[in-house]
Design a protein around this motif. Structure first.
Motif, PDB file in Angstrom:
ATOM      1  N   ALA A 198     -96.383  20.440 -39.858  1.00 21.44           N
ATOM      2  CA  ALA A 198     -97.497  19.533 -39.581  1.00 21.44           C
ATOM      3  C   ALA A 198     -97.019  18.251 -38.911  1.00 21.44           C
ATOM      4  CB  ALA A 198     -98.234  19.200 -40.885  1.00 21.44           C
ATOM      5  N   GLY A 199     -95.790  17.835 -39.193  1.00 20.50           N
ATOM      6  CA  GLY A 199     -95.271  16.596 -38.633  1.00 20.50           C
ATOM      7  C   GLY A 199     -94.859  16.682 -37.186  1.00 20.50           C
ATOM      8  N   ARG A 200     -94.969  17.843 -36.571  1.00 22.32           N
ATOM      9  CA  ARG A 200     -94.544  17.997 -35.178  1.00 22.32           C
ATOM     10  C   ARG A 200     -95.694  17.955 -34.188  1.00 22.32           C
ATOM     11  NH1 ARG A 200     -96.010  23.137 -34.131  1.00 22.32           N
ATOM     12  NH2 ARG A 200     -94.793  23.456 -32.238  1.00 22.32           N
ATOM     13  N   ALA A 209     -87.574  18.313 -25.792  1.00 18.31           N
ATOM     14  CA  ALA A 209     -86.469  18.632 -24.887  1.00 18.31           C
ATOM     15  C   ALA A 209     -85.639  17.393 -24.592  1.00 18.31           C
ATOM     16  CB  ALA A 209     -87.013  19.223 -23.586  1.00 18.31           C
ATOM     17  N   GLU A 210     -86.312  16.263 -24.384  1.00 18.40           N
ATOM     18  CA  GLU A 210     -85.593  15.009 -24.178  1.00 18.40           C
ATOM     19  C   GLU A 210     -84.853  14.602 -25.443  1.00 18.40           C
ATOM     20  OE1 GLU A 210     -84.203  11.312 -22.676  1.00 18.40           O
ATOM     21  OE2 GLU A 210     -84.679  13.272 -21.831  1.00 18.40           O
ATOM     22  N   GLY A 211     -85.485  14.842 -26.585  1.00 16.28           N
ATOM     23  CA  GLY A 211     -84.842  14.533 -27.857  1.00 16.28           C
ATOM     24  C   GLY A 211     -83.580  15.334 -28.074  1.00 16.28           C
ATOM     25  N   ASP A 249     -89.634   8.657 -30.594  1.00 13.85           N
ATOM     26  CA  ASP A 249     -90.589   9.769 -30.510  1.00 13.85           C
ATOM     27  C   ASP A 249     -89.898  11.052 -30.067  1.00 13.85           C
ATOM     28  OD1 ASP A 249     -92.550   8.045 -31.292  1.00 13.85           O
ATOM     29  OD2 ASP A 249     -93.578   7.938 -29.356  1.00 13.85           O
ATOM     30  N   ALA A 250     -89.010  10.944 -29.069  1.00 12.38           N
ATOM     31  CA  ALA A 250     -88.328  12.129 -28.555  1.00 12.38           C
ATOM     32  C   ALA A 250     -87.407  12.728 -29.623  1.00 12.38           C
ATOM     33  CB  ALA A 250     -87.520  11.770 -27.308  1.00 12.38           C
ATOM     34  N   TYR A 254     -87.790  16.472 -31.535  1.00 14.39           N
ATOM     35  CA  TYR A 254     -86.756  17.507 -31.567  1.00 14.39           C
ATOM     36  C   TYR A 254     -86.348  17.851 -32.991  1.00 14.39           C
ATOM     37  CZ  TYR A 254     -82.086  19.558 -31.164  1.00 14.39           C
ATOM     38  OH  TYR A 254     -80.988  20.364 -31.294  1.00 14.39           O
ATOM     39  N   LEU A 255     -86.128  16.834 -33.806  1.00 17.20           N
ATOM     40  CA  LEU A 255     -85.588  17.074 -35.148  1.00 17.20           C
ATOM     41  C   LEU A 255     -86.601  17.724 -36.080  1.00 17.20           C
ATOM     42  CD1 LEU A 255     -83.523  13.804 -35.650  1.00 17.20           C
ATOM     43  CD2 LEU A 255     -82.685  16.076 -35.046  1.00 17.20           C
ATOM     44  N   ARG A 256     -87.876  17.424 -35.901  1.00 17.01           N
ATOM     45  CA  ARG A 256     -88.859  18.089 -36.756  1.00 17.01           C
ATOM     46  C   ARG A 256     -89.066  19.541 -36.351  1.00 17.01           C
ATOM     47  NH1 ARG A 256     -93.447  13.440 -38.130  1.00 17.01           N
ATOM     48  NH2 ARG A 256     -91.971  11.990 -39.121  1.00 17.01           N
ATOM     49  N   ARG A 257     -88.682  19.878 -35.131  1.00 22.00           N
ATOM     50  CA  ARG A 257     -88.691  21.287 -34.714  1.00 22.00           C
ATOM     51  C   ARG A 257     -87.385  21.991 -35.086  1.00 22.00           C
ATOM     52  NH1 ARG A 257     -92.154  18.688 -31.367  1.00 22.00           N
ATOM     53  NH2 ARG A 257     -93.764  19.883 -30.221  1.00 22.00           N
ATOM     54  N   HIS A 258     -86.303  21.201 -35.215  1.00 25.82           N
ATOM     55  CA  HIS A 258     -84.979  21.775 -35.497  1.00 25.82           C
ATOM     56  C   HIS A 258     -84.270  20.952 -36.572  1.00 25.82           C
ATOM     57  CE1 HIS A 258     -85.267  24.465 -32.016  1.00 25.82           C
ATOM     58  NE2 HIS A 258     -85.763  23.437 -31.354  1.00 25.82           N
TER      59      HIS A 258
END
Length: 627
Positions: A198-200, A209-211, A249-250, A254-258
């Motif tokens: 939910a946080g993503r 991708a930039e993150g 933000d970037a 990224y980190l909430r996806r990975h």
């Protein structure tokens, strides 16, 4: 996971509920009041109710030195809300109070492992999408039926103020007075997966991708978010204060996806070596040479060195290339070479690591490679120790001192027992650091080299003496005192344990591959061959004239002295205790202790000069004695 404080044994649910309400008010109060005016009467009433509930819950918590301050801050928060104060002030007080609450009454703050986002997507579709919408915009098919609108996870402004931990609390506890029910019946791992999923929604794939680029290139960002606990409790707004809103933000996207990338890698990982080399290069570019050198050393000791045994068994040539390249990289840092040259060396190492990845992959494992690895490792390491111990035993037999033999046998048997304990420690208990491995090998090798140098020169001198037989029978019997016997015990222990220590590390690595039976077969074959070699040496030495025995033993000790000197210095270089000055085009024959560095070759040359000097002096004394 942080446990419940022994001082403040509060009900975890009470603390979590109070924390959740504070976080909710900090984020959502702006939807109730703006510019000193009420925007939504229902939401303002909710904020007032929540603030009163926080005060009530804090007053019911067990007494601690901090509780009075928490209650006072909660009353102040109530007053600001009642006065329709600015959202910024409410958010500041609420977030500060929430942080102080967790300091006084700790509760679990992070998942035990990286959340499974695929599982989170499934759970969201099953339990949340009907109200919050599949894209988290708050416009699900049932949203219109609700008195209190569901949270829009895609709202960037509010998402910047919300951490995964805050979402986890809402998922676990629900929100009183709303349709948001508790999902406490879900396992904790599922609740964390939902929270991160939910946080993503508020952050795009392009930002992610930039993150990813920022995360891999910016060492300061990685230091700011060292683990899952830090990530779970972090809001983009907080991170923005350190790195700026766009980067924050970037990185969060990224980190909430990975989330798995923030989990510290275990020792002995090529990813650790790659990461530390990149950080070393970045520190060098920033002008921090000391940090660059420390990171380069850590890349070897914590990343690559623990993998050496397994890689040596699979591809000894590749292992040698990587070890040399990492030494040259550290030398380049010490010499202050241009940053572009340093970057080129990192690229070369990346390519070698790719080859190592292939060599270490499960697909590269075979019964034949495991057998050969176990056989050659034990034969190589064992032969060196065997030569020394057999020479000691043969010497005592020639000297007719059988009562001293138990000391030698006790030394090598004790070394084997200590090796068994090392196996337990390295495999099942705490593991052995790369620095400890190299220091043990380095100092053990140098000590043995110095001892063997003196023994070899002494034996060579006795081989030159005309009265050798009378000397052995008369003087040696008195010279081999109890102190000397214990010295032989210590020498046998050190030379054998040094080799056992190295062998154990190789075997511990091979054991993890699952071919235990094949490994034991290889080890058994090597033990059998070593036993035959020992028998042959002892049998031959028994018939060898004593003058020749002393001469041959002296040359053997001299050779081993030079070998161990090179190995000892190389190991201390790898531990970072001795600088590295590579010799371009130099050869590398690790079994002979030959490594292409000025220091290791210099140590061997020094030992060669010492041996030659001792032998020449012995010959001159022999000439004088006969004239």
């Amino acid at each position: 996971m942080v446990g419940i404080s022994g001082i403040a044994r509060a009900d975890t649910a009470d603390v979590q509920t109070a924390w959740r309400l504070l976080d909710y008010m900090a984020v959502d109060y702006g939807g109730a009041v703006s510019g000193g005016r009420v925007k939504s009467a229902s939401e303002f009433a909710e904020m007032t109710e929540f603030a009163a509930s926080v005060s009530t819950r804090l007053a019911a918590l067990p007494p601690t030195p901090a509780r009075a301050t928490l209650i006072a801050d909660a009353s102040r928060l109530q007053g600001v809300i009642a006065a329709k104060g600015p959202p910024e002030e409410v958010a500041r007080i609420a977030h500060g109070l929430a942080a102080d609450l967790l300091n006084a009454y700790p509760v679990p703050l992070a998942p035990a492992k990286a959340p499974d986002l695929a599982r989170g997507a499934t759970l969201f579709a099953q339990n949340c999408a009907s109200c919050h919408g599949m894209t988290g915009d708050g416009h699900g098919p049932d949203a219109a039926k609700l008195t209190t609108p569901p949270i829009a996870f895609s709202d960037v402004k509010r998402a910047r103020q919300r951490s995964p931990f805050a979402l986890y609390q809402v998922i676990e506890q629900g929100i009183d007075g709303t349709a948001m029910q508790s999902f406490a019946s879900l396992p904790s791992d599922d609740r964390w997966a939902l929270a991160f999923y939910a946080g993503r929604f508020a952050f795009s794939d392009a930002q992610a991708a930039e993150g990813e680029r920022l995360w891999k290139s910016d060492a300061s960002l990685r230091r700011a978010i060292p683990d899952l606990t830090a990530l779970a409790g972090l809001t983009p707004e907080t991170l923005a204060k350190a790195v700026g809103p766009d980067k924050a933000d970037a990185a969060i996207a990224y980190l909430r996806r990975h989330p798995e990338v923030v989990i510290p890698k275990p020792a002995g990982s090529l990813s650790v070596a790659r990461d530390k080399l990149q950080r070393s290069l970045a520190a060098y570019r920033d002008g921090d040479r000391h940090a660059a050198q420390e990171l380069a050393l850590s890349a070897y000791l914590d990343g690559f060195e623990p993998l050496e045994p397994m890689l040596t068994a699979r591809d000894a040539t590749l292992m040698g290339h990587i070890e040399s390249a990492m030494g040259e990289f550290r030398a380049s840092l010490q010499q202050g070479r241009p940053a572009d040259e340093i970057a080129t060396r990192v690229q070369v190492l990346d390519g070698l690591f790719d080859d190592a990845d292939a060599a270490l992959s499960p697909d590269a494992t075979s019964s034949a490679s495991t057998f050969l690895g176990a056989f050659t490792i034990l034969l190589r390491e064992g032969l060196e120790a065997l030569l020394i111990v057999v020479a000691m035993i043969a010497f005592l037999r020639k000297a007719e001192r059988p009562e001293v033999l138990p000391y030698v046998h006790g030394g090598w048997i004790g070394a084997l027992a200590a090796g068994g304990l090392t196996w337990v420690v390295a495999t099942y208990a705490i593991g052995i650091s790369g620095a400890s491995r190299e220091l043990t090998e380095g100092f053990g090798s140098l000590f043995a080299a110095v001892v063997l140098l003196s023994v070899g020169i002494w034996m060579h001198g006795k081989a030159q003496a005309d009265q050798w037989q009378r000397y052995i029978r008369e003087k040696m019997s008195r010279a081999l005192s109890r102190q000397s016997a214990w010295f032989l015990f210590g020498l046998a222990f050190i030379v054998v344990y040094r080799e056992v220590f190295e062998t154990i590390l190789f075997y511990a690595a091979l054991w993890t591959q699952g071919n235990g039976g094949v490994m034991l077969a290889g080890a058994g074959s090597a033990v059998l061959l070593l036993g035959l070699i020992a028998w042959a040496m002892l049998r031959y030495s028994r018939d060898l004239p004593i003058a020749k025995f002393f001469a041959y033993s002296a040359w053997l000790m001299a050779l081993l002295t030079i070998v161990l000197a090179g190995k000892g210095v190389a190991a201390l270089q790898e531990a970072g205790m001795i600088d590295i000055a590579p010799l371009s085009g130099g050869i590398r024959v690790s079994v002979l202790g030959i490594f292409p560095t000025v220091q290791s070759m210099g140590a061997q040359l020094l030992m060669l000069v010492a041996v030659a000097g001792g032998f020449i002096l012995n010959r001159r004394r022999a000439v004088v004695a006969t004239t």
